[in-house]
Write an enzyme that holds these catalytic residues in place. Structure first.
Site, PDB file in Angstrom:
ATOM      1  N   CYS A 165      -6.951   0.053  -3.220  1.00  0.00           N
ATOM      2  CA  CYS A 165      -8.330   0.502  -2.972  1.00  0.00           C
ATOM      3  C   CYS A 165      -8.825   1.542  -3.970  1.00  0.00           C
ATOM      4  CB  CYS A 165      -8.474   1.049  -1.556  1.00  0.00           C
ATOM      5  SG  CYS A 165      -8.091  -0.168  -0.294  1.00  0.00           S
ATOM      6  N   GLY A 202      -2.298  -2.018  -7.098  1.00  0.00           N
ATOM      7  CA  GLY A 202      -2.287  -2.229  -5.648  1.00  0.00           C
ATOM      8  C   GLY A 202      -3.443  -3.094  -5.154  1.00  0.00           C
ATOM      9  N   HIS A 203      -3.389  -3.420  -3.880  1.00  0.00           N
ATOM     10  CA  HIS A 203      -4.349  -4.311  -3.215  1.00  0.00           C
ATOM     11  C   HIS A 203      -5.763  -3.742  -3.228  1.00  0.00           C
ATOM     12  CE1 HIS A 203      -4.923  -1.901   0.496  1.00  0.00           C
ATOM     13  NE2 HIS A 203      -3.741  -1.413   0.170  1.00  0.00           N
ATOM     14  N   ASP A 204      -6.738  -4.610  -3.427  1.00  0.00           N
ATOM     15  CA  ASP A 204      -8.156  -4.281  -3.327  1.00  0.00           C
ATOM     16  C   ASP A 204      -8.630  -3.303  -4.391  1.00  0.00           C
ATOM     17  OD1 ASP A 204      -9.141  -5.653  -0.716  1.00  0.00           O
ATOM     18  OD2 ASP A 204      -7.263  -4.727  -0.151  1.00  0.00           O
TER      19      ASP A 204
END
Lengths: 311, 311, 311
Positions: B237, B217-219
């Site tokens: 995250c 996932g993102h970040d």
């Protein structure tokens, strides 16, 4: 993996720059991992724990990091790093060759087979008759596909084995030089991935049907007429016998066997070999009926707690 | 996300059509989400519950939906809809640009890197030396890839964060303007997907190896020398520290940390941060040894039921 | 599936080479599976157990392997193999046509829609306005996509249903002639796969958002404004009502309904229909709160064992 021609022990030792024990014209036919070796093969071993297994295997040439006694009728290649040298041989005999056109000129494609747009077909791939390869499929070098095979978009055949040696400097990859073999009448869904064998073959047997998003590891052999549902992941070196059914999101650990006609229910985790002809469930998976009974038993704990309190 | 040049508070307020509090030449260097903000960044906040956190963060410009008191040394942008206006800035500074050729003319590709057929490489992508990008890989705009990286077919780098605000009119997407960073010596298997950061970076650390069909996932920041097996999904995250091993079909919830050297067994569900150096199992995951003992205990319930009956 | 024009019973019988019972000009409008039949449709049935269901369905033409009494106002097609003959009709009315260009000349693409490189768009596909189709997406024939839809790389729309009849000679595929319908404002992540309906449609409702690596089976209908997280697999013929949230790695069995506003937590296995408005967890899934309590109870077994021992 068989070499294109028979080599001599001396020739191989020269490629590797290693010492050898045995006649200089001792015949070398190929190379393989321990679980698929045959006479004429080189096998490698770099841990004393596995020396005996390698020396007593069917392989007749042992690439080893100790100057041990050579067994009768065999030969040795003495190396300070057998893992590295095994990779050197893979790169020598199966060098990766980039492909300029999306369909390699060395690929052979059978009669009445349809190749949809944006498909990649690597070097030396063979595809049989009457197949349908949908858009955006990737078929790496050396894959062999039978007749009447359907492969849906996004699927990848022949990616590398997930196999590393943990060195102080980082993970060192065991280079994959094996193949993927898809037999006749197999259907493969969308976005599946099938890794090639390290030296041997990853095989999907005649008439087997795969749903979407399935992962099949290196050197795994799937039998005939199996049904495998979506998101199931099968690790490397697994044997799935004929007529096995794996439902969705099942995980199968490496190196085990699932017997003929077994059924594994959805989301199960198979952590050991399973006898054929039965149904299994759970993570870790057990026989379905007793496993389900076991899980249903959890509901009795509050009753037990209550009873105990009374005593 | 840093802007190409330093802007003034007044310039940003004009892009958004908002009021501002602070010197008109207050410097604005970039924009970021709360968990990765630095001085010079704009952060956005639209819920009173998080006002204090945003106002006291390292960000020096706060895009907020209330005319609050401006903290010392900071500036405010007052908006009726900070979420919408944050998206406006992302679109302004990182506009999506369609690509006419499969390999963008602005992409930089290092020496001895092989790009197989049907690969998509977006704008401003940088790929290092000696990489192998297999057929049908998609690398979106702004991704940065190091040296000696292998990426297998079907893999997607840089897809959007799965991040929406629930509005009465429907889900409103937080636009992704961040990047994906793949460090040196990383291998990524077939059909993996790695989302870009919203404003920051999604990172895969040096020497880490990913199997097939993995979702990141993102970040999320994955450390160095990790091993991640097939079908594992890691939400946004997340911090995975160095030398972590995640076996197959593991799920990891957003926002947590898995400590250095931890191992998570197959099919586990990680619902909270895990201390390094230990092995974990189960859904939700606990320490492996006690979790396995716990699960084995279920087999005792029939015995307990029998015993209780006797009393 | 409706035919391009109304046919007569005699015409259909001639295509199949079967006997028929009914007026030779009895109107035939289309063909469908039992769960989506309408008046004018052909339905097939080949097992005595399901004869009554088929004969009493809304379908007005029954393709059947026994010369039964014809219900009032209906017609019969008498076949020795209704499954084979249903496939014959699908191939006749929806023949697979290979596509020479990556974007078929019969596809219709709306204003301001961006198609990135290496996308495949099959015959008769319709895509609305203002969509963004990322690189390496595959959209099979006859898919219908609304306005403002985003589809990320690697995603496949319209792959075949995973649906086979087990014959002594091997698995015989039920040919898919249905469609995939994506409504307005839907986002689909990277490497998802959505199978087409067998004769009907697989539908994703307005405003629904899909993360990466999701699998959606044939004839499944997903409602409006649903959120579905990564690695979730939904089998065929499922109804997901509006505003349902499925977290990561959830599995949903075929043929069931998940009610409006339900939430299913990560890694759950949905084995039966679920009432709307509630949260669910576990494999098999139950109401989240009681399921979690139940699982927590397992920790009490050692205490119970100790207590029993004392008695």
């Amino acid at each position: 993996m068989k070499f294109p021609r028979t080599h001599t022990l001396k020739e191989i030792a020269e490629i590797l720059g290693t010492k050898y024990v045995g006649a200089e014209d001792f015949p070398v036919l190929g190379m393989n991992e321990i679980h698929v070796v045959e006479p004429g093969d080189i096998v490698f071993v770099d841990h004393p724990k596995y020396y005996d297994k390698a020396l007593q295997s069917k392989a007749t040439i042992v690439l080893i990091n100790k100057d041990v006694e050579c067994p009768e009728g065999k030969a040795l290649l003495i190396s300070d790093d057998p893992f590295r040298d095994f990779n050197t041989l893979t790169k020598h005999f199966r060098p990766f060759q980039s492909t300029n056109s999306a369909i390699s000129s060395t690929a052979k494609i059978g009669k009445d087979t349809i190749i949809q747009p944006n498909v990649f077909i690597g070097n030396n791939v063979v595809i049989g008759k009457n197949c349908l390869i949908h858009a955006n499929v990737s078929i790496y070098d050396d894959c062999i596909i039978g007749d009447n095979v359907i492969i849906h978009s996004g699927t990848v055949l022949g990616s590398d084995a997930f196999y590393y040696k943990n060195r102080p400097t980082g993970f060192d990859k065991l280079i994959s030089g094996g193949r993927v073999i898809i037999e006749d009448n197999v259907d493969i869904g969308a976005s599946c991935s099938v890794d090639r064998g390290v030296t041997g073959d990853t095989t999907i047997g005649e008439g087997t049907k795969l749903d979407n998003q399935i992962q099949i590891g290196h050197d795994t052999a799937i039998g005939k007429k199996c049904l495998i549902a979506s998101h199931t992941g099968i690790a490397g070196c697994v044997v799935i016998e004929d007529e096995v059914t794996l439902w969705g999101q099942v995980g199968v650990i490496s190196g085990i066997t699932i017997g003929k006609g077994a059924t594994v229910y959805a989301q199960s985790g198979v952590g050991g070999s399973l006898e054929g002809g039965k149904a299994y469930f759970g993570s870790p998976a057990g026989e379905a009926r007793s496993k389900m009974k076991e899980l249903a038993m959890i509901k009795n704990i509050p009753f037990l707690m209550e009873k105990i309190k009374d005593k």
